[in-house]
Design a protein around this motif. Structure first.
Motif, PDB file in Angstrom:
ATOM      1  N   ILE A 184       0.809  -0.586   0.170  1.00 47.13           N
ATOM      2  CA  ILE A 184      -0.467   0.068   0.097  1.00 47.13           C
ATOM      3  C   ILE A 184       0.326   1.772  -0.053  1.00 47.13           C
ATOM      4  N   GLN A 185       0.229   2.276  -1.053  1.00 44.71           N
ATOM      5  CA  GLN A 185       1.100   3.520  -1.353  1.00 44.71           C
ATOM      6  C   GLN A 185       1.032   4.357  -0.381  1.00 44.71           C
ATOM      7  N   ASN A 186       2.110   4.322   0.993  1.00 43.21           N
ATOM      8  CA  ASN A 186       1.695   5.712   1.972  1.00 43.21           C
ATOM      9  C   ASN A 186       2.059   7.385   1.845  1.00 43.21           C
ATOM     10  N   ASN A 187       2.296   7.236   0.550  1.00 36.04           N
ATOM     11  CA  ASN A 187       2.213   8.702  -0.017  1.00 36.04           C
ATOM     12  C   ASN A 187       0.950   9.455  -0.583  1.00 36.04           C
ATOM     13  N   SER A 188       1.060  10.880  -1.784  1.00 38.80           N
ATOM     14  CA  SER A 188       0.012  11.546  -1.479  1.00 38.80           C
ATOM     15  C   SER A 188      -0.337  10.764  -3.378  1.00 38.80           C
ATOM     16  N   VAL A 189       0.426  10.738  -3.548  1.00 40.43           N
ATOM     17  CA  VAL A 189       0.523   9.898  -5.296  1.00 40.43           C
ATOM     18  C   VAL A 189      -0.405   8.646  -4.850  1.00 40.43           C
ATOM     19  N   GLY A 190      -0.746   8.300  -4.180  1.00 40.89           N
ATOM     20  CA  GLY A 190      -0.879   6.739  -4.161  1.00 40.89           C
ATOM     21  C   GLY A 190      -2.662   6.796  -4.764  1.00 40.89           C
ATOM     22  N   LEU A 191      -3.579   5.890  -5.240  1.00 39.07           N
ATOM     23  CA  LEU A 191      -4.727   6.588  -5.596  1.00 39.07           C
ATOM     24  C   LEU A 191      -5.514   6.158  -4.194  1.00 39.07           C
ATOM     25  N   ASP A 192      -7.112   6.139  -4.249  1.00 36.38           N
ATOM     26  CA  ASP A 192      -7.933   6.341  -3.331  1.00 36.38           C
ATOM     27  C   ASP A 192      -8.506   5.273  -2.631  1.00 36.38           C
ATOM     28  N   GLU A 193      -7.656   3.910  -3.226  1.00 35.11           N
ATOM     29  CA  GLU A 193      -7.869   3.312  -2.965  1.00 35.11           C
ATOM     30  C   GLU A 193      -6.694   2.411  -1.741  1.00 35.11           C
ATOM     31  N   ASP A 194      -5.749   3.266  -2.030  1.00 32.13           N
ATOM     32  CA  ASP A 194      -4.286   3.684  -0.856  1.00 32.13           C
ATOM     33  C   ASP A 194      -5.024   3.964   0.569  1.00 32.13           C
ATOM     34  N   ARG A 195      -5.409   5.084   0.060  1.00 34.46           N
ATOM     35  CA  ARG A 195      -5.510   6.261   1.247  1.00 34.46           C
ATOM     36  C   ARG A 195      -6.878   5.585   1.637  1.00 34.46           C
ATOM     37  N   LEU A 200      -1.442  -9.910  13.498  1.00 24.47           N
ATOM     38  CA  LEU A 200      -1.361 -10.818  14.635  1.00 24.47           C
ATOM     39  C   LEU A 200      -0.275 -10.801  15.679  1.00 24.47           C
ATOM     40  N   VAL A 201       0.575 -10.091  15.577  1.00 23.62           N
ATOM     41  CA  VAL A 201       2.345 -10.281  16.282  1.00 23.62           C
ATOM     42  C   VAL A 201       1.798  -8.096  16.068  1.00 23.62           C
ATOM     43  N   PRO A 202       2.121  -7.642  17.692  1.00 22.40           N
ATOM     44  CA  PRO A 202       2.143  -6.302  18.006  1.00 22.40           C
ATOM     45  C   PRO A 202       3.108  -5.373  16.480  1.00 22.40           C
ATOM     46  N   ARG A 203       2.197  -4.283  16.001  1.00 20.21           N
ATOM     47  CA  ARG A 203       2.604  -3.249  14.810  1.00 20.21           C
ATOM     48  C   ARG A 203       3.775  -3.096  15.615  1.00 20.21           C
ATOM     49  N   ARG A 204       5.271  -2.833  14.895  1.00 22.96           N
ATOM     50  CA  ARG A 204       6.287  -2.168  15.214  1.00 22.96           C
ATOM     51  C   ARG A 204       6.740  -1.601  13.899  1.00 22.96           C
ATOM     52  N   ALA A 205       6.801  -0.502  13.970  1.00 25.11           N
ATOM     53  CA  ALA A 205       7.642   0.629  12.658  1.00 25.11           C
ATOM     54  C   ALA A 205       9.293   0.176  12.981  1.00 25.11           C
ATOM     55  N   GLY A 206      10.124   0.738  12.327  1.00 25.37           N
ATOM     56  CA  GLY A 206      11.468   0.378  12.681  1.00 25.37           C
ATOM     57  C   GLY A 206      11.983  -1.264  12.132  1.00 25.37           C
ATOM     58  N   ILE A 220      -7.416   2.314   2.290  1.00 24.49           N
ATOM     59  CA  ILE A 220      -6.662   1.375   3.706  1.00 24.49           C
ATOM     60  C   ILE A 220      -5.247   2.139   4.265  1.00 24.49           C
ATOM     61  N   LEU A 221      -5.599   3.154   3.916  1.00 20.23           N
ATOM     62  CA  LEU A 221      -4.088   3.195   5.048  1.00 20.23           C
ATOM     63  C   LEU A 221      -4.868   4.082   6.313  1.00 20.23           C
ATOM     64  N   LYS A 222      -6.241   5.030   6.424  1.00 25.81           N
ATOM     65  CA  LYS A 222      -7.694   5.027   7.344  1.00 25.81           C
ATOM     66  C   LYS A 222      -7.883   4.210   8.206  1.00 25.81           C
ATOM     67  N   LYS A 223      -8.226   2.898   7.216  1.00 33.28           N
ATOM     68  CA  LYS A 223      -8.188   1.279   7.889  1.00 33.28           C
ATOM     69  C   LYS A 223      -7.673   0.834   8.575  1.00 33.28           C
ATOM     70  N   PHE A 224      -6.203   1.140   8.739  1.00 30.30           N
ATOM     71  CA  PHE A 224      -5.552   0.288   9.353  1.00 30.30           C
ATOM     72  C   PHE A 224      -4.823   1.577  10.301  1.00 30.30           C
ATOM     73  N   GLY A 225      -4.871   2.497  10.253  1.00 29.45           N
ATOM     74  CA  GLY A 225      -4.571   4.088  11.431  1.00 29.45           C
ATOM     75  C   GLY A 225      -3.115   4.422  10.945  1.00 29.45           C
ATOM     76  N   GLU A 226      -3.286   3.713   9.999  1.00 31.65           N
ATOM     77  CA  GLU A 226      -1.050   4.411   9.053  1.00 31.65           C
ATOM     78  C   GLU A 226      -1.076   5.879   8.365  1.00 31.65           C
ATOM     79  N   LYS A 227      -0.032   6.409   9.380  1.00 35.55           N
ATOM     80  CA  LYS A 227      -0.457   7.460   8.345  1.00 35.55           C
ATOM     81  C   LYS A 227       1.114   8.068   6.971  1.00 35.55           C
ATOM     82  N   SER A 228       0.607   8.895   6.615  1.00 28.35           N
ATOM     83  CA  SER A 228       1.171   9.307   4.907  1.00 28.35           C
ATOM     84  C   SER A 228       2.661  10.029   5.152  1.00 28.35           C
TER      85      SER A 228
END
Length: 223
Positions: free
Chosen positions: A146-157, A183-189, A159-167
């Motif tokens: 899923i693209q998390n930047n503004s050039v993504g499609l409406d569908e990307d945005r 299934l495992v806690p979300r972790r960045a990095g 799904i980002l909202k559904k999963f609470g991910e930031k752009s």
């Protein structure tokens, strides 16, 4: 005086080698000749299997660094995606249904395309281009990017909202069930191969337990 003993007479340095190398000649020349012997043996073994490799390739490359058959013939996508064959946002529901049918979890990559940060490029170039990681994510999970930047499609945005991910954030790899629950806690990095393997194994086990519980529940209801 320093004495060294070599068990294999074939590895003993010649007189000229000893003169050149001085008191270290017995050890260093022996090691050099042993490396040479192993290289020749490896070349013979490869020739027997119908392969061809130079001495330099045999000596300098580890098995993991050689070209892996799983990557042969693949065209690299956007650099940020590595070699993994991802479903994209427009096929998200197709991927979700497939995961449900096959009893698999989903692995979702949230990343910039095109990237603007070095972490994004490094993750695609290294971990997501490594044969063992590619094989793991494709064989044990249904992978979606899923693209998390503004050039993504409406569908990307959506799904980002559904999963609470930031752009415009660094890449995040999440292992979820078909309902979108982690299934495992979300972790960045998390960008190392070892960490991805460990999290993938934990997610696979958690999903297997979940699927078995659902099957048992269905059987009980049927009775």
């Amino acid at each position: 005086v320093r004495l060294s003993f070599v068990s294999n007479p074939d590895l003993l340095p010649t007189a000229s080698e000893s003169q050149k190398l001085g008191t270290r000649g017995w050890d260093d020349a022996g090691r050099a000749r042993e490396r040479e012997r192993r290289a020749r043996k490896s070349e013979r073994d490869l020739a027997t299997m119908g392969c061809k490799a130079t001495k330099e390739e045999v000596v300098s490359k580890t098995e993991e660094e050689k070209v892996d058959s799983i990557l042969v013939g693949r065209e690299k996508q956007a650099r940020e995606l590595g070699f993994v064959s991802w479903y994209r946002s427009t096929d998200f529901e197709v991927a979700r249904r497939l995961a449900k049918e096959e009893g698999k979890a989903m692995v979702i990559l949230f990343t910039e395309i095109p990237g603007s940060m070095q972490e994004t490029f490094d993750f695609g170039d290294k971990a997501l281009s490594h044969a063992r990681i590619v094989e793991l994510l494709e064989s044990k999970f249904i992978p979606v990017a899923i693209q998390n930047n503004s050039v993504g499609l409406d569908e990307d945005r959506r799904i980002l909202k559904k999963f609470g991910e930031k752009s415009w954030s660094t890449p995040v790899l999440r292992f979820v069930d078909t309902e979108g629950r982690d299934l495992v806690p979300r972790r960045a990095g998390i960008y190392s191969r070892s960490a991805i393997k460990a999290r993938a194994k934990a997610a696979e086990n958690a999903n297997r337990t979940k699927v078995l519980d659902e099957v048992r529940g269905s059987v009980k209801r049927a009775w």
